[in-house]
Design a protein around this motif. Structure first.
Motif, PDB file in Angstrom:
ATOM      1  N   ASP A  18       0.747  -1.181  -0.012  1.00  0.00           N
ATOM      2  CA  ASP A  18       0.106  -0.185   0.197  1.00  0.00           C
ATOM      3  C   ASP A  18       0.886   1.175  -0.020  1.00  0.00           C
ATOM      4  O   ASP A  18       2.026   1.247  -0.044  1.00  0.00           O
ATOM      5  N   GLY A  19       0.072   2.433   0.235  1.00  0.00           N
ATOM      6  CA  GLY A  19       1.043   3.754   0.119  1.00  0.00           C
ATOM      7  C   GLY A  19       1.824   4.045   0.992  1.00  0.00           C
ATOM      8  O   GLY A  19       2.922   4.678   1.015  1.00  0.00           O
ATOM      9  N   GLU A  20       1.652   3.308   2.266  1.00  0.00           N
ATOM     10  CA  GLU A  20       2.683   3.445   3.472  1.00  0.00           C
ATOM     11  C   GLU A  20       3.749   2.294   3.456  1.00  0.00           C
ATOM     12  O   GLU A  20       4.272   2.014   4.525  1.00  0.00           O
ATOM     13  N   GLY A  21       3.921   1.432   2.384  1.00  0.00           N
ATOM     14  CA  GLY A  21       4.674   0.613   2.327  1.00  0.00           C
ATOM     15  C   GLY A  21       4.508  -0.897   3.225  1.00  0.00           C
ATOM     16  O   GLY A  21       5.324  -1.664   3.299  1.00  0.00           O
ATOM     17  N   ARG A  22       3.131  -0.833   3.428  1.00  0.00           N
ATOM     18  CA  ARG A  22       2.701  -2.118   4.281  1.00  0.00           C
ATOM     19  C   ARG A  22       2.291  -3.456   3.169  1.00  0.00           C
ATOM     20  O   ARG A  22       1.791  -2.896   2.226  1.00  0.00           O
ATOM     21  N   ALA A  23       2.764  -4.385   3.570  1.00  0.00           N
ATOM     22  CA  ALA A  23       2.319  -5.494   2.585  1.00  0.00           C
ATOM     23  C   ALA A  23       0.904  -5.957   2.807  1.00  0.00           C
ATOM     24  O   ALA A  23       0.456  -6.083   4.006  1.00  0.00           O
TER      25      ALA A  23
END
Length: 94
Positions: A18-23
């Motif tokens: 996602d946009g925050e780098g979370r898988a």
């Protein structure tokens, strides 16, 4: 996440960040399976996919058969425009 018998239960997951780098686990796109046409139905005001699935297959959960058979329509709500001709495929499990 999916009920027993869901057509998505065996669809493999695809990696997504996602946009925050979370898988985030997501399902891969499922390719519609070609279906044999049983009949053509003209949509009436008030029709719903689940009620049409019950009418034709005696199972409201099989609405996706109708959706998959009408690939020319991108949005499900567009399938139900009064006057539209819907392809109603044969039930795969019948």
């Amino acid at each position: 996440m999916f009920f027993d018998g869901s057509r998505y239960a065996r669809v493999p997951e695809a990696p997504f960040t996602d946009g925050e780098g979370r898988a985030v686990p997501v399902k891969r796109t499922r390719e519609p399976v070609s279906t044999e046409l049983a009949l053509v139905y003209q949509v009436r005001a008030g029709d719903r996919l689940d009620s049409l699935a019950f009418k034709f297959y005696h199972d409201p959960r099989k609405w996706w058969l109708i959706a998959d058979a009408n690939t020319d329509v991108l949005a499900l709500e567009d399938l139900l425009e009064p006057g539209r001709l819907l392809r109603i495929p044969k039930d795969r499990n019948a």
